[in-house]
Design an enzyme around this catalytic site. Structure first.
Site, short mmCIF file in Angstrom:
data_model
loop_
_atom_site.label_atom_id
_atom_site.label_comp_id
_atom_site.label_asym_id
_atom_site.label_seq_id
_atom_site.Cartn_x
_atom_site.Cartn_y
_atom_site.Cartn_z
N GLU A 171 -28.72 40.51 -23.08
CA GLU A 171 -27.29 40.83 -23.19
C GLU A 171 -26.43 39.63 -23.54
OE1 GLU A 171 -29.24 41.86 -20.72
OE2 GLU A 171 -29.01 44.03 -20.48
N PHE B 77 -28.03 50.59 -6.16
CA PHE B 77 -28.95 50.00 -7.13
C PHE B 77 -28.19 49.60 -8.40
CE2 PHE B 77 -31.91 50.61 -10.76
CZ PHE B 77 -32.68 49.49 -10.52
N GLN B 78 -28.37 48.36 -8.81
CA GLN B 78 -27.70 47.78 -9.98
C GLN B 78 -26.17 47.85 -9.89
OE1 GLN B 78 -29.73 49.27 -13.54
NE2 GLN B 78 -31.18 47.58 -13.30
N LYS C 89 -20.72 55.60 -13.90
CA LYS C 89 -21.64 56.62 -14.43
C LYS C 89 -21.08 58.05 -14.33
CE LYS C 89 -26.05 58.33 -15.00
NZ LYS C 89 -26.99 58.06 -16.06
N MET D 117 -28.04 15.10 -26.91
CA MET D 117 -26.72 14.70 -26.45
C MET D 117 -26.78 14.17 -25.02
SD MET D 117 -23.76 14.15 -27.40
CE MET D 117 -22.94 15.06 -28.71
C1 LIG Z 1 -26.06 26.37 -21.40
C2 LIG Z 1 -25.92 24.90 -21.42
N1 LIG Z 1 -26.65 24.12 -20.57
C3 LIG Z 1 -26.52 22.78 -20.60
C4 LIG Z 1 -25.66 22.17 -21.47
C5 LIG Z 1 -25.53 20.66 -21.47
N2 LIG Z 1 -25.98 20.10 -22.77
C6 LIG Z 1 -25.12 19.78 -23.75
S1 LIG Z 1 -25.88 19.24 -25.14
C7 LIG Z 1 -27.40 19.40 -24.43
C8 LIG Z 1 -28.64 19.05 -25.18
C9 LIG Z 1 -28.86 19.94 -26.35
O1 LIG Z 1 -30.14 19.69 -26.88
P1 LIG Z 1 -30.53 20.19 -28.32
O2 LIG Z 1 -30.19 21.63 -28.46
O3 LIG Z 1 -31.92 19.81 -28.60
O4 LIG Z 1 -29.51 19.42 -29.26
P2 LIG Z 1 -29.45 17.86 -29.64
O5 LIG Z 1 -28.39 17.25 -28.81
O6 LIG Z 1 -30.80 17.27 -29.38
O7 LIG Z 1 -29.07 17.87 -31.08
C10 LIG Z 1 -27.28 19.86 -23.12
C11 LIG Z 1 -28.42 20.08 -22.20
C12 LIG Z 1 -24.91 23.02 -22.31
N3 LIG Z 1 -24.01 22.52 -23.18
N4 LIG Z 1 -25.07 24.35 -22.30
#
Ligand SMILES: Cc1ncc(C[n+]2csc(CCOP(=O)(O)OP(=O)(O)O)c2C)c(N)n1
Ligand SMILES: [Mg+2]
Lengths: 575, 165
Positions: free
Chosen positions: A53, A115-116, A165, A483
């Protein structure tokens, strides 16, 4: 004439037809099976079955961002509805029009931990524009009509409609009437700017010597980019866009000085810091823009135009606030400038642009790519720009790849750049791209992503096959949560705590297992050819897995707690 | 600074939770909150007393206004206004001296004794918060307070000005 009697489920579908909905993104379950049955028995609205979802919300969101229409989601009660929460929050942060229909247990069971059963209205209360809990058949058309009206007017945003529902089942029928011409006594967004404020703003603009236009997502959402360009050309002032506002003015326009903020261009941030008047249009002075608010542009008179009064003077005090739809207010400003016989101060402009060009000459976005080295992620984005001739929808995930894409793909038009700016939701990119591809099947639609982000909704590869959504997935694979790793390098002494991935799957095989095509790129020498090959395939989804230099950091970067224009240009090099 | 906000909103399920949720979500302060339907049953009127500097107050007013159910919000603090709160307080009235003292204080503050038990008096008093606080202080000198309930503040602007649709 006798009015036909309809079940609640039929009313939901009829209402959506009346509201001109073409697609619903969703996933079935007990509480909404009657709606699914009603969908089955008509062919005006197509339902897209996702695999999670959360992806339905992002898909609806991508569809909304690209088309400007309301994205519609359908989910069952309990876990189905809670799976939508991240997507709702994502849409809320970026003011995206969305309506989420959430099933609920029968009215008689509400409050019993049935439920749910989950109080989805309660769960989503802080991340929605509004919500409706339908309690009878007769509530349905009105709630849906109002939901669409609220989602798409004023400052847009997501609206949740809860449907128990018992009001959907075949045993209950009632007459169907829908009024799609909504007025609400408690909701009247202010569209036109107050004339006195317009006069003040025009005067401030006319007497400015170092004006900068700082424009954002409001321009994109209100389809005001043509007017922004006209206004900018009339004023001959530099324009900077926020991450959400990219494409608001063409990325190749000579007055465009780039994105501003944390990873913005030096010239954009310097223009802001040195401006005497800032014309802020449809922006919200996000902390990723301002850097340290205490040091924010102390010498500038700030004119802030926004449809949402609560955005004005929230973080940065506005000297001249103007509440109104940015598109209308810009027209008012243009009219007022005519009235006061505005002529650009050429002498001041020459000096101002001379400075800006000095900052530009620093080339803050530059990077070095040696032929024998690993592929630089920036280089991939440049290739994408060339191959798609700047005419692709670029849907991004979150991380370094997102910033590289924002920096190195000059967007010609609004709505071309689709990313989760406010929430920064990893997992957004692929489903968003699918929503865009559904709306624009003949366009290049790219999901630019990372090895981390793509795995947050990778199951949607299955949906892509089912509905023939041949997006091009471009993974800037740096074998790490880049990042996060960058921050650890810069702030945490290089301790890479849980920021790298030791067990990445073979994405080519994953793509193939889902029935798609995978292309792996290891070397710079094969980059352009293989990318061209990927884009030549029109009818199949291509997953391009590109090994990029894992050591590359996103620069420039604002120095923490500094002013807006205090930036690292490279490791150890301050601007 | 303490502020009194009057809010007129749709009398619908969920309206109250939206307001309360907003205050906690944005870390705004609520000192007291009262709500009830108005003479027009489709509307509710809420009075919130809160505190914060001008910037916070501006945000509170804007954020509350942004809620779809809210029709109007005004800050009546700086206007000429009437502000009232109801106090019900049950005190120990175990002997003649205390009973006399409680009766005397109640008269001075123009309250009423509205219930008596074998050992207790229940006093009702209306007024602004200061008056109620002063009364409680005075009572505490004379006897033990067993329990008390305060309604929170309600207010109206004086004169012709009105909060209505
Ligand atoms: C749902 C979620 N969890 C954690 C983060 C924190 N976060 C920001 S950038 C990142 C790393 C992203 O890794 P990747 O998709 O490989 O991209 P890259 O930076 O390596 O280009 C994380 C964990 C986030 N923005 N969103
Ligand atoms: Mg990565």
């Amino acid at each position: 004439m006798t009015t036909e009697l309809l079940t609640g489920a039929e009313m939901v579908v009829k209402s959506l037809s009346a509201l001109k909905v073409k697609y619903i993104f969703g996933y079935p379950g007990g509480s909404v099976l009657d709606i699914y049955d009603a969908i089955f028995q008509q062919d005006e609205i197509e339902h897209i079955l996702v695999r999670h979802e959360q992806a339905a919300t992002h898909m609806a969101d991508g569809y909304a961002r690209a088309t400007g229409k309301v994205g519609v989601v359908l989910a069952t009660s309990g876990p189905g509805a809670t799976n939508c929460v991240t997507g709702i929050a994502t849409a809320y942060m970026d003011s995206i029009p969305m309506v989420v229909l959430a099933g609920q247990v029968a009215s008689s069971l509400i409050g019993n931990d049935a439920f749910q059963e989950t109080d989805i209205v309660g769960c989503t209360r802080p991340i929605i524009k509004h919500s409706f809990s339908c309690r009878s058949l007769a509530d349905i058309p009105d709630a849906l009509s109002k939901a669409f009206y609220l989602a798409s007017t004023g400052r847009p945003g997501p609206v949740v409609v809860e449907l128990p529902k018992d009001i959907l089942i075949p045993q209950n029928k009632g007459p169907f009437n829908i009024n799609t011409d909504i007025t609400m006594r408690s909701y009247n967004p202010n569209i036109k700017g107050h004339p006195k404020q317009i006069t003040k703003a025009a005067q401030a603009i006319a007497s400015a010597k170092k004006l900068v236009i700082y424009s954002g997502g409001g321009i994109v959402l209100s389809d005001a980019s043509a007017l922004l360009t006209t206004l900018a050309e009339t004023l001959k002032a530099p324009v900077t866009n926020t991450l959400m506002g990219l494409g608001g003015i063409s990325g190749t326009h000579k007055q465009f000085v780039g994105m501003l903020g944390m990873h913005g261009s030096l010239e954009a941030n310097k223009s802001m810091a040195n401006a005497d008047v800032i014309l802020a249009l449809g922006v919200r002075f996000d902390d990723r823009v301002t850097n340290n608010v205490e040091k924010f542009c102390p010498n500038a008179t700030i004119i802030h135009v926004d449809i949402d009064p609560s955005s004005i003077s929230k973080t940065i005090n506005a000297h001249i606030p103007v509440v109104g739809l940015v598109k209308i207010v810009m027209q008012q400003l243009l009219d007022e400038l005519k009235v006061i016989n505005f002529v650009a101060d050429e002498e001041a402009l020459t000096q101002w642009w001379q400075k800006i060009n000095e900052w530009r000459a620093v080339k803050s976005m530059s990077y070095e790519q040696d032929d024998n080295e690993k592929i630089k992620p920036q280089r991939v984005v440049e290739s994408l720009y060339k191959i798609t001739q700047g005419d692709a929808y670029l849907c991004s995930d979150v991380g370094q790849h997102q910033m590289f894409a924002a920096q190195h793909y000059p967007f010609a038009k609004p709505r071309q750049w689709i990313n989760s700016g406010g929430a920064g939701t990893m997992g957004f990119g692929l489903p968003a791209a699918m929503g865009v591809k559904l709306a624009f099947p003949d366009k290049h639609v790219i999901c630019i992503t990372g090895d981390g982000s793509i795995q947050m909704n990778i199951q949607e590869l299955s949906t892509c096959l089912q509905y023939k959504l041949p997006v091009v997935i471009v993974t800037l694979n740096n074998r790490s949560l880049g990042m996060v790793r960058q921050w650890q390098d810069m702030v945490y002494g290089g301790r890479h705590s849980s920021s790298y991935m030791e067990s990445l799957p073979d994405f080519i095989k994953v793509a193939e297992a889902y029935g798609h095509i995978g292309i792996k790129i290891d070397h710079l020498s094969e980059l352009d050819d293989k990318l061209a090959q990927a884009f030549a395939i029109k009818d199949r989804l291509v997953f391009v897995d590109i090994m990029v230099d894992e050591k590359e950091h996103v620069y420039p970067m604002q120095i923490r707690t500094g002013a807006i224009d205090e930036m690292w240009l490279k490791k150890g090099v301050k601007a | 600074m303490r502020r009194i906000l009057s809010i007129l909103m749709e009398n619908e399920p969920g309206s109250l939770s939206r307001i309360v949720g907003l205050f906690s979500q944005r870390a705004f302060n609520i000192e007291s909150l009262t709500v009830a339907p108005t003479n027009d049953n489709s509307l509710s009127r809420m009075t919130i007393t809160t505190s914060g500097d001008d910037k916070v107050l501006e945000q509170i007013v804007k954020q509350v206004n942004k809620l779809i159910d809210v029709i109007k919000i005004i800050d009546i603090t700086d206007r000429q206004h009437i502000e009232r709160e109801l106090l019900l307080v049950k005190v120990n009235a175990m002997n003649d001296t205390t009973r006399t003292e409680v009766k005397r204080l109640t008269d001075i503050f123009r309250g009423n004794i509205v219930d008596i038990g074998k050992q207790v008096y229940t006093v009702q008093l209306t007024g602004n918060a200061d008056k109620l606080n002063a009364f409680i202080d005075a009572l505490q000198h004379e006897t033990e307070i067993i329990e008390s309930a305060r309604s929170g503040c309600v207010g109206l602007a004086r004169g012709d000005k009105a909060l209505r649709i």
